[in-house]
Design a protein around this motif. Structure first.
Motif: not given
Length: 321
Positions: A87, A52-54, A56-57, A28-29, A80-83
């Protein structure tokens, strides 16, 4: 293959790899070092992965948009799957501006703040320095007065505030007359201040430990920083207690224009009567008698009505002014 990460590519030494297909895996990252380990990559297929949509990406998102060498297949459909609250949202719709530090903007803000602080400090030092100093010593005097307001005993009859250049007059004229002949107990800097104690504490103790304060005023007195602080504390006691505790003795005739910068002194002169040594040359006995009367007056407001006829009016002014 259910890959959870692409970090294994970091040490694979695939410097000639041009085509990479990693569909429907579990990572995810995507980190920056992974992409930098594939310098020849032309085509990247990552469909079917949940990202992961934060922050980190944040780097990967910017890389997908801006890099001109590698085509990322179907990147606009990455989801996005997280947070949980994001989603199903498209990865490329994510606003990552808050994840990056604009060094130029930070430098601008820091420089602007530094300039404003320097300007504020310079302005305060140039225009408000004495206001702040005065407020500080008024606070000290207020705290002292609050602490000792119930202690009525005064070990001294008067504290003498004077400049060192006028010490010859204080020791040669004032001290013999008031202590030796009239029997008053005076508090003097060089004789009665407690060694090792902060000077402002000594000044405050002397002013509040004396029934009166005698200010021996001259040109040197007006130019002295410590004398200014002494009269500030004494005037605070005068206005706070509403008692006749301040006696002004002018050694010299000081023109009004020279008193103009000393607004506090002018305000005291409008309220307090004073004695002038320079005008008492022909009648020195009258000067000392008036000073004795001033020391004898009560501390309550009724005592303020004593008329000190030697030198009434603003020093340096004609009687008709």
């Amino acid at each position: 293959t259910n890959l959870r990460s692409l970090d294994f590519l970091l040490h694979a030494n695939l410097t000639e790899l041009e085509f990479l297909q990693v569909r429907k895996n579990s990572f995810s990252v995507i980190s920056e070092p992974v992409m930098q380990s594939l310098p020849a990559l032309v085509y990247l297929d990552m469909q079917g992965n949940s990202f992961t949509c934060d922050c980190d990406n944040a780097w990967f998102l910017q890389w997908v948009i801006t890099n001109k060498q590698t085509q990322v297949s179907d990147a606009y459909n990455f989801e996005c799957n997280f947070p949980p609250n994001l989603k199903g949202r498209k990865l490329l719709e994510l606003d990552v501006r808050s994840c990056t530090v604009d060094v130029g903007f930070v430098c601008y803000i820091s420089t602007a703040c530094a300039v404003m602080v320097v300007m504020a400090v310079s302005f305060t030092h140039h225009f408000l320095q004495w206001h702040l100093v005065y407020a500080y010593y008024l606070l000290l005097a207020f705290l002292y007065n609050t602490k000792h307001k119930d202690k009525r005993a005064h070990p001294y009859d008067a504290f003498v505030s004077y400049n060192a250049n006028d010490e010859h007059w204080v020791l040669g004229e004032l001290l013999p007359k008031l202590e030796d002949e009239q029997g008053w107990r005076l508090c003097l800097h060089h004789r009665d201040f407690q060694p090792g104690k902060p000077i402002m504490e000594n000044i405050t103790d002397a002013i509040y430990g004396s029934r009166k304060t005698i200010c021996v005023i001259s040109h040197d007195y007006l130019a002295s920083e410590w004398c200014s602080r002494e009269i500030q504390v004494a005037s605070f006691r005068l206005f706070d207690e509403q008692k006749d505790v301040l006696i002004l003795v002018f050694l010299e005739d000081i023109p009004m224009q020279q008193l103009s910068p000393y607004h506090r002194m002018r305000r005291l002169l409008k309220r307090q009567t004073y004695l002038s040594w320079s005008r008492a040359v022909a009648h020195p006995d009258l000067f000392w008698e008036k000073l004795r009367q001033a020391l004898e007056t009560r501390e309550d407001p009724a005592g303020e009505h004593l008329l000190l006829s030697v030198g009434d009016g603003i020093p340096g002014e004609r009687p008709d002014q």
